[in-house]
Enzyme design. Structure first.
Site, PDB file in Angstrom:
ATOM      1  N   HIS A 176     -68.016 -24.645 -42.328  1.00  0.00           N
ATOM      2  CA  HIS A 176     -68.264 -23.263 -42.094  1.00  0.00           C
ATOM      3  C   HIS A 176     -69.634 -22.888 -43.027  1.00  0.00           C
ATOM      4  CE1 HIS A 176     -68.130 -19.049 -40.447  1.00  0.00           C
ATOM      5  NE2 HIS A 176     -68.229 -18.691 -41.830  1.00  0.00           N
ATOM      6  N   GLY A 183     -66.684 -15.743 -39.313  1.00  0.00           N
ATOM      7  CA  GLY A 183     -67.217 -15.178 -38.059  1.00  0.00           C
ATOM      8  C   GLY A 183     -68.575 -15.683 -37.981  1.00  0.00           C
ATOM      9  N   LEU A 186     -59.095 -18.503 -36.439  1.00  0.00           N
ATOM     10  CA  LEU A 186     -60.588 -18.652 -36.642  1.00  0.00           C
ATOM     11  C   LEU A 186     -61.117 -18.545 -38.193  1.00  0.00           C
ATOM     12  CD1 LEU A 186     -63.209 -19.551 -34.857  1.00  0.00           C
ATOM     13  CD2 LEU A 186     -63.669 -17.256 -35.000  1.00  0.00           C
ATOM     14  N   ASP A 187     -61.420 -19.595 -38.514  1.00  0.00           N
ATOM     15  CA  ASP A 187     -62.213 -19.755 -40.074  1.00  0.00           C
ATOM     16  C   ASP A 187     -61.015 -19.451 -41.071  1.00  0.00           C
ATOM     17  OD1 ASP A 187     -64.670 -20.119 -39.053  1.00  0.00           O
ATOM     18  OD2 ASP A 187     -65.024 -17.826 -38.900  1.00  0.00           O
ATOM     19  N   ALA A 188     -59.726 -19.634 -40.874  1.00  0.00           N
ATOM     20  CA  ALA A 188     -58.718 -19.292 -41.592  1.00  0.00           C
ATOM     21  C   ALA A 188     -58.009 -20.610 -42.022  1.00  0.00           C
ATOM     22  CB  ALA A 188     -57.542 -18.218 -41.229  1.00  0.00           C
TER      23      ALA A 188
END
Lengths: 289, 289, 289, 289
Positions: free
Chosen positions: D197, D206, D232-234
């Protein structure tokens, strides 16, 4: 042993690498009811040497502090040929600070001590100049001046050593002390004198490293903290860090940026030493996390 | 001049520091309708030298590219004694890459070129070994091998130079090329040969820096990109970076971690050169942001 | 004007980007005999805004300090719509420090001030607790306590403001001050209250960022210094830095490592402010090198 | 077992923290003649969980690879409730790479694979676009396109999963793959999908993080590599790094600088995974040195 509540013991050890070392040490501690709170080990495969740091709680441990060493030697030390040091967290190390005229590292060390950030005693500050006496007095630490000339250096160092021994100093920090320390002190404090050098050694060893860095046009400057040995600026390195510079930076800017590096790198090295996380072997250090 | 739409011109200049330089240059461009998109200047107060990089849009600019130099010289260059270079963004630099056996820098350079990340041409790769020919062929770049022995070095470098001139190469990148380059090439490409050295120079100059770093027990390793001069590893530094290491890292680990540094530092240096952001003065560089 | 020997003046300015700005400003200074020692400019091409910092020697400059502003406005300011601030190096800024219970940033600020590293005055330290009074007294700085409760916050801030105005404070540093500052103070010191937040904002805004960082399992922690605005932790960022952590680090270790970051990042931000190198525009900062 | 010469086995394990774990594991290996080449352990004292990675030489080891697991379970695993995984260095992991249109991470992964820097197989590259087919073909790796629309996503992911299983893929790397991966894939590869990311998470989660970073005016940007989970992204973070930026940097410059970070951070995360140095526990990772 109620006095031991919350306290820990730490063994720092090294020996020739052999099978069964980790098993032996951990079994020894388990047998006496020691709860390990930290264990790290390192094998230098090129040299064939084993290093270990193990820390355990003294609460509930079946051996009195003075009995740990003999029991360890009997169980493992002699069999494996282990060289070890035992440290107890309840004993605060006694640290002397040597300074000359630059105050930034001294302020930083005294602030960390006075605020309780570090579990250390500072019984004495030594200097070859009067300049920083007000700082020492403000923090309430005895300040002794030993002016050094070409003719009296050996004599003054002998007097310094006498003072350090009288104060029961365990280790010495050279906080931008602008004198070369001689074997008189080094031999009395082997691997227990920490210096800060204002370059990323081995680059720019010797005097005026910021001038040399500027002249060479490097794009990074650094600072290095190391244990002092007889060979100047060549002792085992404990900690280094760097910061970026550019063509815009004059020598004065390098000095300014470097000050912050020096404070930080020296503080990290002293912290590692205080935590008993450093081991020296053949002019290199093992610094456990 | 429709061909100039979206293109810019860049002037890189230096001269003795004098009053009115910034005013003069910016007034010159304003007079011809040049819209400045970048202006940075630096005064080396110790040396009394003024450096400047200014970039402006050619769209709407009142001078044809070939007329800029003469007009600038007439307006300012001669009066102030300015040494300058003019670069046009529409002209892509032609870059030769020299390699030996280690592929990591070559892969990185070719990837940046092929993907269009860099506005550069790579007309030729030169090597003293056959090993990396498949990489060059895979990327579709001509690969020429000039085996170097103790006896044929001068002759081979002369042939290399001939090839570079035939290919209209503007600058050369030594991407872990394991041969010392001699004045034959250096004089033909002054301040236009970029090397990557695998240490934070001036520490560990010479061969096998990772071994030297491991032996010294440093806590950081680095890489240095510099323009090549006749004095080995002593040319003006363009870019440096470092990474931390610990007692856990063997020489092999240093080599592995260093590879990534070398790629990155070399790529940043080539990028700065491509952007026309580097100026050399007395063995030091000005690298504009 | 012999009192001006060695002193400089600095103009910080911004306006809509237009042709001729650099030429105009440098020509204005040249006309009055000003020798520029620093010039940096920045164009925000997205916003179409021009920023500039220029510093010149007052020795030999043809305008008295009080005449510079009017002359600049007449020559350029009104025509180009320039918003500017003039600073004279002979005037030392007066800085108030707000603290709560954590001493590390306070020690660092006071050490830099007392040692003469910074050209700044510290006429007053404000706190909502008594804890750090001994530190202030040791450094000889007046210490005022305003205990804050849910009910008396507005009243106490009004008294604090009165004190700051009486002391002719120019800007305020929140050195781990654990109270939210309200518009009473913010409106009186727009872009002149500097805070240190113990995370790499915008990550972990709000309270207990080290706990949040540990829970999320990040591999880096950071600190952020910013100008205070009404929206909590969202003001324009002046300086940020980070340090690496690992799974070995407990929350306590993050707090310990973070302390050093906080000191350093806050000190760099205050330094940039003292050097008059910061400009704020639309909640972002221009921080000149 | 001549095939095992030079090969090692690695046990990654975790369980509730109990006394005697290190002693037990090291004793087990010593009993079968295993020479430990790496041992690292970590105790999460807050959670009361013990983690360990131990690697030993198979030459001379008294158990065949297929007998190690059962013997370990009988000796220790069941008694202590250890969850473990065994990896053999002679078995190269099979890695699939997912990409969209941005090539920089793909080039970097393929270069490390092709040059032999990594001991890994890449049997397949998957994409939702045709763009990067030439890169895959140039490196000789099969390239499969599964165009994803709002209507066919579930179906396409099912086909992708089928392909991965057919190719006996062990883990998946999302190398700037611009699609959200759903439980279809995540459940089939738990803790075995690695994403990059382009921000220092949790900041700027995001889409379009570089735009968000520019708008917020941060002074550092970063990249984060993590295992993919349904949120998401976690997912658990493996590796992060950052680089400094300034007001001079446009969004395009952030994208350019970020690319190099993304490549490096993703490569380090994949390397840690390949070295079997990562363990996941409660959405956090232990990443051994």
């Amino acid at each position: 042993m109620p006095a031991l509540d919350g306290h820990t013991a730490t063994l720092l050890m090294h020996c020739r690498d052999q099978r069964g070392l980790v098993a032996g040490v951990s079994e020894f501690l388990a047998r006496h009811g020691g709860n390990i709170v930290y264990l790290d080990q390192h094998v230098d495969t090129a040299e064939g040497v084993f290093f270990m740091r193990v820390e355990w709680e003294l609460t509930g441990f079946g051996l009195a502090p003075e009995a740990i060493g003999p029991a360890f030697d009997e169980a493992l030390g002699e069999r494996f040929g282990i060289r070890w040091r035992l440290h107890l967290s309840e004993e605060w190390p006694r640290m002397a600070v040597f300074v000359s005229r630059l105050p930034h590292c001294l302020y930083d060390l005294l602030s960390r001590w006075q605020s309780g950030e570090w579990r250390v005693s500072i019984p004495v500050i030594v200097s070859n100049h009067e300049d920083l006496r007000p700082v020492a007095e403000q923090f309430g630490v005895p300040f002794h001046v030993f002016p050094v000339t070409a003719g009296n250096k050996a004599e003054q160092e002998a007097r310094e050593l006498e003072l350090l021994q009288e104060m029961e100093v365990e280790f010495v920090v050279l906080a931008r002390y602008m004198q070369v320390v001689t074997p008189t002190l080094i031999d009395a404090f082997p691997e227990r004198i920490i210096n800060i050098h204002h370059s990323f050694l081995p680059a720019f060893a010797g005097a005026r490293p910021y001038h040399a860095a500027h002249a060479r046009g490097v794009k990074i400057i650094g600072a290095t903290s190391h244990y002092v040995t007889e060979e100047l600026d060549a002792g085992p390195i404990i900690e280094q860090d760097v910061t970026t510079i550019s063509h815009r930076d004059s020598v004065e800017e390098l000095v300014r940026k470097g000050r912050d590096l020096e404070k930080l790198v020296l503080a990290r090295a002293v912290w590692a030493h205080l935590q008993r996380k450093t081991l020296v072997y053949r002019n290199r250090t093992v610094v456990f996390d």
